[in-house]
Write a protein that holds these residues in place. Structure first.
Motif: not given
Length: 410
Positions: A14-15, A17, A34, A38, A47, A49, A133, A138
């Motif tokens: 979840t945190t 990607d 995205d 998040m 979080r 990315l 998310r 998603t």
């Protein structure tokens, strides 16, 4: 856990990607989606990315890095998020070296104001749309998600959604008001009076001159007397008089030359009188009522009000005292009570108003200002809207309270 450890060992969740390639351009709809997902994720903490890393289902990964041509500036991504999502999502974008390659890291943090939503249409999401998310997937935001977000916000912040604002005009709650009377100001009254007396005196002087020239043109003695002539007083048009150091005196008692000098200085002479008439007699008295519907006081508050001003509105920067008539026989009047007035600054295109409030008690009306603002609304503002943007900060508020109050001018 360091960011390098997350990149090398953490699985998608979840945190976290992973993206094999960088988001290009910064306004890439997938990037916006995205970040939105998040930010809405119902988990504590930061979080991430991470771009330039290919993550495999068996939790192995390949560090691809972000080539120099794809390394966009942080500001480009911030602009894309600010333009597409509301409220603002705090995040940073930086590069870290992993296995000799530059990996891009979006760190989304301090997202304590969900739900975050689209503020305009994009290629894949429409205005008002939102996603969240959960795990590695998603989903569209549902009503249950929103209910849970608000419940968590209220549990964490006792003041969330509990502070409200209402506008007060001339002692009454209102959302609209009329323009102010533009009666003739004292300086204009004085100007008209001086002109009237001047014209009277000039006409009399002309008549005397013509009479003497006609009847006594050859008499040098009478000519000399004419040069010393004091003209009689003009008609008493009103009780208004000139203001001087020794008190008021009638304009009718002045010579033409003195009246002409007074006419040149009439604006400055009556400046305080004009200000008093404008702001204390004709302007609206404006205040805000702050409602605290929580169960405790809001302590040590500071209030900032911004008013974009394109309607020609004037706000007094202080309370204007009634002008006192000075006299040779008067004595100064002592002022024992100093009334506090908010700090009012006029900057380019807006007014900035600041004041402090000891506390906002719960369950009662709290007036923002000890003394209402003096707001003069000219005729040209008719049909316009005045938008007051209020920001309240306090010792025990987790985040500032922002409100907009709109006043419609009839």
């Amino acid at each position: 856990m360091t960011i390098q450890e997350i990149i090398l060992h953490e699985a998608e969740s979840t945190t976290v990607d992973f993206k094999a390639t960088a988001y290009k351009p910064a306004s890439n709809p997938e990037f916006i989606k995205d970040v939105l997902a998040m930010a809405n994720a119902q988990v504590p903490g930061d979080r991430y990315l991470i771009v330039g890393v290919k993550h495999n289902p068996d939790n192995t990964r390949e560090i691809l890095g972000v080539p120099p041509a794809d390394q966009l500036d942080d500001a480009n991504y911030h602009k894309a998020i600010l333009e597409n999502i509301e409220p603002e999502i705090p995040f940073t974008y930086s590069y870290v070296e992993v296995e000799g390659k530059q990996v891009g890291v979006f760190r989304i943090h301090s997202v304590d104001d969900p739900p975050y939503m689209m503020r305009k249409d994009s290629a894949i999401l429409k205005i008002g749309h939102s996603v969240i998310r959960k795990g590695t997937s998603t989903f569209n935001l549902r009503r249950a998600d929103i209910d849970r977000m608000f419940a968590q916000r209220q549990a964490a912040d006792p003041f969330a959604g509990k502070i409200d604002v209402q506008l007060v005009i001339d002692g009454q709650k209102a959302t609209s008001t009329h323009t102010c009377s533009e009666a003739i100001f004292p300086s204009e009254v004085a100007r008209q009076k001086i002109l009237s007396i001047l014209n009277e005196k000039r006409e009399k002087r002309q008549r005397y001159q013509e009479m003497l020239e006609k009847r006594n043109s050859t008499n040098p003695i009478l000519q000399g007397l004419y040069q010393q002539l004091q003209l009689p007083e003009g008609l008493d048009l009103s009780s208004m008089g000139r203001i001087g150091q020794l008190g008021p005196s009638r304009y009718e008692d002045l010579t033409i030359e003195e009246l002409e000098k007074n006419l040149l200085n009439v604006k400055s002479t009556y400046r305080e009188h004009d200000l008093y008439a404008k702001f204390e007699e004709q302007a609206h008295k404006l205040n805000f009522i702050l409602f605290n519907d929580s169960e405790q006081y809001v302590e040590d508050c500071s209030l900032t009000v911004r008013l974009p001003n394109d309607a020609g509105v004037s706000i007094a920067t202080k309370i204007i005292d009634r002008p006192e008539t000075k006299s040779a026989y008067s004595t100064p009047t002592a002022r024992f009570l100093q009334i506090r007035y908010a700090s009012v600054q006029q900057n380019a295109g807006e007014y900035l108003i600041r004041d402090s409030i000891k506390s906002l008690k719960h369950g009662v009306k709290n007036y923002a200002f000890q003394e209402p603002l003096r707001v003069f609304v000219p005729q040209q503002a008719s049909g316009r809207q005045l938008r007051f943007h209020l920001t309240l900060t306090a010792k025990n508020l987790r985040k500032p309270v922002n409100k907009e109050v709109v006043l419609t001018i009839r």
